[in-house]
Write a protein that holds these residues in place. Structure first.
Motif: not given
Length: 672
Positions: A134-135, A145-146, A170-171, A311-313
């Motif tokens: 949740d941003p 995400y788990i 996008d995390f 970021a973006r990985e």
């Protein structure tokens, strides 16, 4: 969710008693095997769900997926529910934001936000508890995400758990410091712990570690028991790191309850999802009573094994499955036989790997994996003219990198085996992907890497044939100290201070696990540092296992300089000699090497600040492996006596120091 502390605990206890009535299995709890063949049932309520195969009842919070209770063998709940904070069983994370330093961060008991029944059949039930990032919680929750899974099989005396972790493009960036499954067992029931055949004992109570009963020592995990509940533990040190284990040996561990005789065991049938390779060490079980399934930590390695995401990985990994095995024997039988049964079950789980049951596309089944075979030979031209088999070598596949990079690798999967006496190896059940082949050979310095990448696809069978390791070598051995085995175990391990004893490790082959051995250096060398004379001294008796600082005041420490003296009958003044120093461990150290002049500046060699494995404080005989190859010009040597000065220059802590694995001094290649 429920309130913390005893309110929650009493609720859970009552809940489990009610569930026994709901399922009408009161009689089955006293005889787990009576229910063989029963269909798995699922009771789903607003705040909890129960998986029941007639042998085991597993109660989970809904939708969080926290294990509230395990009923088995006549015990309503094998888990502790009365702790002030951590109760039951749970997946957790220790994480930190990008740019953070150190290996400690924010603790996150992973709580799902959605429950899904993945499989519900006569033979299997699999539940999924997912949590999306949740941003709005950035900085408060790890950006992952788990998907946590729990699997129960018909006729199985236990349950499985695994999880899919995913970092999407996008995390934001962040670090994972630790992730694991933790079980807090019923402290009124479980008092006997077993980690290995020769590492098991009755354990102190958790209350013995509290300030009124225990004295904290040099760090919080180590406590001297001064007024334990059971007098037999008085004067002992309790420290969870004394029960650490290498990945390759960390297959089964857990606890035994004597009344009734019930065992709780955590079985890890594969190391493919663990980080750092076969020699990486980590926690197992310890006082509280606690049992852990560790998947990733910085223990015995430091920041090298933090999972640092940009970021973006994009990244995804499956951790597990691991098996929680429960067993019982009649009251008249020996409860300690439960350990032997757990080892048998462990072997069965290993033979069943990779499991066929996980309902997850990211977990390849047997026919979706590949195999690599070959034979590893070693050719050291100054030992033998012919190549020889690499016997009992560790050979493995890990993500591409430099030789030895596997010990710092943490985001992918690794697959290891050992060679037979002829050097043959067979690595099976490999996930599809691109890997390098690596090896570590006992008795041979350095790390091997097969230069050609190995590509594995579903069902592939890769035959490499004979592969050759030519270890580092410039000239003949003039002298050596130790054995090249990535460990300091062969060196002198002192007796512990009588004030700091763990009775388990008295006259034990792993005596290095006693607390406070670093302090013994100052006791043995109060004024002058170690001097080792080649040809006269024996490294098994005269080479202290760790070059640590010397205590010179209440809280002051001094760097140490060890001297290695050796004689040369002749010197090739124009030749180049080689000093090879293999380290088994380093913790915020600077190894400096000088030849025949102790105060020479700059030194002939300086490692700079290296290592953060903390193996000295955590009772290990190794951490991360280092190899330094140092040139010494013949003009720096003299005929007769020479001295090499080895200085560990950092001195702000008692735990700063290095452990040597092996030292070799080679002559020029022209030497006969």
């Amino acid at each position: 969710m429920f309130a913390q502390g005893k309110t929650k605990g009493h609720f859970v206890s009552l809940l489990i008693k009610l569930l026994k009535c709901c399922f009408a299995v009161e009689e089955l709890q006293d005889s787990p095997e009576m229910s063989s063949g029963a269909r798995i049932q699922l009771l789903k309520q607003e705040n909890y769900v129960v998986m029941d195969n007639g042998i085991v009842q597993l109660t989970l919070s809904n939708p969080e997926g926290i294990i509230l209770g395990i009923s088995y063998g006549g015990i309503d709940n094998l888990l502790e529910v009365h702790n002030e904070s951590l109760n039951g069983g749970f997946w957790d994370l220790n994480w930190s934001e990008a740019g953070s330093s150190g290996t400690r961060g924010k603790f996150d008991t992973i709580k799902g936000t959605s429950l899904r029944v993945v499989v519900d059949s006569e033979k299997q039930m699999e539940l999924s508890f997912t949590r999306t990032w949740d941003p709005s919680l950035e900085g408060e929750q790890a950006p992952l995400y788990i998907d946590k899974r729990y699997v129960m099989l018909r006729d199985s005396s236990g349950f499985y758990s695994y999880a899919i972790f995913q970092h999407l493009e996008d995390f934001p960036a962040f670090h994972i410091n630790t992730t694991r499954i933790a079980f807090m067992l019923n402290k009124d029931k479980f008092h006997y712990m077993a980690v290995a055949d020769n590492r098991q004992r009755l354990m102190p109570d958790p209350e013995d570690r509290l300030p009124e009963r225990g004295q904290q020592l040099a760090y919080p995990e180590a406590v001297l028991l001064v007024d334990p509940i059971e007098p037999e533990f008085k004067g002992e040190v309790d420290d969870k790191y004394q029960y650490s284990c290498e990945n390759k040996d960390n297959l089964v561990h857990g606890w035994i309850c004597f009344d009734p005789p019930v065992g709780f065991w955590q079985i890890t049938p594969s190391n493919e999802f663990r980080t750092g390779g076969p020699f990486k060490q980590d926690l197992t079980s310890h006082v509280n009573p606690t049992t852990l399934a560790i998947f990733a930590t910085s223990h015995y390695a430091g920041e090298d094994l933090l999972l640092k995401f940009e970021a973006r990985e994009a990244w995804k990994k499956v951790y597990g499955p691991v098996f929680i095995y429960l067993n019982a024997v009649p009251d008249k039988c020996d409860p300690l036989s439960l350990w032997d049964d757990a080892k048998i079950q462990m072997e069965q789980e290993i033979k069943s790997w990779p499991y066929s049951f996980p309902a997850c596309d990211d977990f390849p089944k047997f026919d979706e994996r590949g195999t690599v075979r070959g034979r590893l030979l070693v050719h050291d031209r100054y030992v033998s003219e012919e190549s020889r088999p690499a016997t009992a070598a560790y050979v493995g596949l890990a993500p591409p990198g430099d030789a030895g990079s596997w010990q710092r690798e943490h985001k992918g999967y690794q697959f290891w085996t050992t060679t037979d006496k002829f050097g043959y190896f067979d690595i099976s059940n490999i996930r599809p992907g691109i890997y390098n082949l690596y090896a570590s050979v006992p008795g041979v310095v350095g790390d091997y890497k097969y230069e050609t990448a190995v590509t594995i696809s579903a069902g592939s069978n890769c035959e490499l044939g004979e592969v050759l390791y030519e270890p580092p070598r410039d000239g003949p051995t003039l002298w050596e100290i130790g054995i090249p085995d990535r460990s300091a175990a062969e060196f002198y391990i002192p007796d512990p201070n009588p004030k700091y004893i763990n009775k388990l490790y008295v006259n034990h082959p792993e005596r290095f696990r006693q607390y406070g051995l670093w302090e013994r250096y100052t006791d043995l060398y109060p004024d002058e540092d170690l001097v080792y004379i080649i040809g006269a001294n024996d490294y098994r008796k005269d080479w202290f296992f760790a070059q640590v600082t010397r205590k010179v005041g209440d809280k002051k420490f001094k760097s140490t300089t060890w001297r290695v003296k050796f004689k040369l009958d002749d010197v090739d003044q124009a030749g180049s000699y080689k000093l090879r120093i293999a380290l088994a461990s380093a913790h915020h150290s600077d190894l400096q090497v000088r030849i025949n002049e102790e105060s020479a500046e700059p030194p002939l060699f300086s490692s700079g600040d290296i290592g953060s494995d903390n193996a000295i404080a955590r009772h290990a005989i190794h951490g991360i492996y280092w190899l330094f190859n140092i040139d010494i010009q013949g003009s720096q040597l003299v005929i007769g006596e020479n001295t090499i000065f080895l200085t560990q220059a950092k001195s702000s802590s008692p735990f700063q120091g290095i452990m040597y694995d092996y030292i070799r001094f080679e002559g020029p290649c022209s030497y006969s």
